[in-house]
Design an enzyme around this catalytic site. Structure first.
Site, mmCIF file in Angstrom:
data_model
loop_
_atom_site.group_PDB
_atom_site.id
_atom_site.type_symbol
_atom_site.label_atom_id
_atom_site.label_comp_id
_atom_site.label_asym_id
_atom_site.label_seq_id
_atom_site.Cartn_x
_atom_site.Cartn_y
_atom_site.Cartn_z
ATOM 1 N N HIS A 18 28.001 48.185 15.630
ATOM 2 C CA HIS A 18 29.229 48.806 16.119
ATOM 3 C C HIS A 18 29.018 49.437 17.500
ATOM 4 O O HIS A 18 28.254 50.396 17.630
ATOM 5 C CB HIS A 18 29.652 49.874 15.105
ATOM 6 N N ARG A 19 29.637 48.857 18.504
ATOM 7 C CA ARG A 19 29.450 49.278 19.904
ATOM 8 C C ARG A 19 27.970 49.190 20.284
ATOM 9 O O ARG A 19 27.470 49.983 21.075
ATOM 10 C CB ARG A 19 29.987 50.698 20.146
ATOM 11 N N GLU A 42 29.738 44.389 17.727
ATOM 12 C CA GLU A 42 31.157 44.714 17.812
ATOM 13 C C GLU A 42 31.301 45.498 19.103
ATOM 14 O O GLU A 42 30.476 46.370 19.395
ATOM 15 C CB GLU A 42 31.576 45.558 16.608
ATOM 16 N N ASP A 70 34.327 46.822 22.452
ATOM 17 C CA ASP A 70 35.730 47.105 22.779
ATOM 18 C C ASP A 70 36.021 46.756 24.232
ATOM 19 O O ASP A 70 35.192 47.000 25.101
ATOM 20 C CB ASP A 70 36.007 48.599 22.589
ATOM 21 N N HIS A 100 35.222 51.947 24.741
ATOM 22 C CA HIS A 100 36.098 52.153 23.589
ATOM 23 C C HIS A 100 37.362 52.936 23.921
ATOM 24 O O HIS A 100 38.466 52.527 23.582
ATOM 25 C CB HIS A 100 35.339 52.869 22.463
ATOM 26 N N GLU A 113 36.955 43.646 20.210
ATOM 27 C CA GLU A 113 38.189 44.350 19.850
ATOM 28 C C GLU A 113 39.024 44.579 21.104
ATOM 29 O O GLU A 113 38.558 45.184 22.077
ATOM 30 C CB GLU A 113 37.886 45.699 19.179
ATOM 31 N N LYS A 173 41.542 46.565 22.995
ATOM 32 C CA LYS A 173 42.040 47.941 22.908
ATOM 33 C C LYS A 173 43.396 48.024 23.609
ATOM 34 O O LYS A 173 43.527 48.588 24.690
ATOM 35 C CB LYS A 173 41.041 48.904 23.561
ATOM 36 N N ASP A 215 26.953 51.611 12.895
ATOM 37 C CA ASP A 215 26.323 52.204 14.082
ATOM 38 C C ASP A 215 24.808 52.049 14.050
ATOM 39 O O ASP A 215 24.155 52.195 15.076
ATOM 40 C CB ASP A 215 26.634 53.712 14.157
#
Length: 244
Positions: free
Chosen positions: A7-8, A34, A36, A49, A109, A111, A229
């Site tokens: 995640h990120r 993942e 953003d 993000h 993702e 945004k 994370d």
């Protein structure tokens, strides 16, 4: 096997959504990333993000008000000040170019729920095609109109709606918009929802799964992927479970 998506990047130990966090996620054994995407004033796609730069950099203000050149001057280390050198906000190009040399998959993702970045879908798709990554990318968003638009532009790239709340029979909804999976908050992914979705051929990739008990539960039910994370911790738990 349940895949582990960082995640990120490896956000538990490194500045989120930076090249450092992505490279460390690969080293930690993550199966994918993942990240953003937002858009600058001059129409460039950047990996960050928040709509504002305040939380993750030493700057202030909205991403959309910055030119790429000015955005790249910011330091994205935020709470990791002990790191020896400055981290830049990466461009999507930079990440995809690096990704093409790995075997990892990547969830991008969009945004665009708060600020409607016009033309974002086309730009993301063009870049994914440019780097020949169409079979390794999943486009997700809380803006479901946007991912349906993405599917119509590029049916060869997988889409997945993000769900912050539980949805009745989410696999039916996913099928209705031509998504092969969906990304619910982990609280909206109880065992029976995961199992029923998988039985219907729809993948489930919950976010942001950091609790050991939740990781164990989702591995046990053979969830498609977890977005976490801490990819190193997730990998350790996955290995322990498969050894049992």
């Amino acid at each position: 096997m349940t895949l582990i998506l960082a995640h990120r990047g490896y956000a538990a130990e490194y500045p989120e959504n930076t090249m450092l966090a992505f490279k460390e996620a690969e080293k930690a054994g993550a199966d994918g990333l993942e990240l953003d995407v937002q858009m600058t004033r001059d129409g460039e796609l950047v990996v960050i993000h928040d709509e504002k730069v305040d939380r993750t950099t030493d700057g202030t203000g909205l991403v959309k008000d910055y030119s790429l050149e000015d955005l790249r001057k910011l330091d994205a280390r935020f709470k990791f000040k002990e790191l020896p050198k400055k981290e830049q906000i990466p461009t999507l190009d930079e990440v995809l170019e690096w990704l093409s040399g790995t075997g990892m998959i990547c969830n991008i993702e969009l945004k665009n729920s708060i600020i409607p970045y016009v033309g974002m879908e086309e730009k993301v798709i063009n870049k994914v095609r440019h780097y020949n990554l169409t079979d390794r990318i999943i486009i997700s968003s809380f803006n479901h109109y946007s991912i349906v638009h993405s599917y119509l532009l590029a049916p060869e790239i997988e889409i997945a709606p993000l769900l912050s709340e539980g949805l009745y029979m989410p696999w039916i909804y996913a099928q209705s918009i031509k998504a092969k999976g969906f990304h619910p908050h982990w609280r909206a992914a109880p065992d029976q929802i995961v199992s029923a979705s998988l039985e219907s051929g729809i993948e489930v990739r919950p976010y942001t799964v950091n609790k050991e008990s939740e990781l164990e539960r989702l591995f046990k039910v053979n969830c498609s992927a977890v977005i976490t994370d801490d990819p190193a911790k997730a990998k350790r738990i996955r290995e322990m479970q498969s050894a049992r």
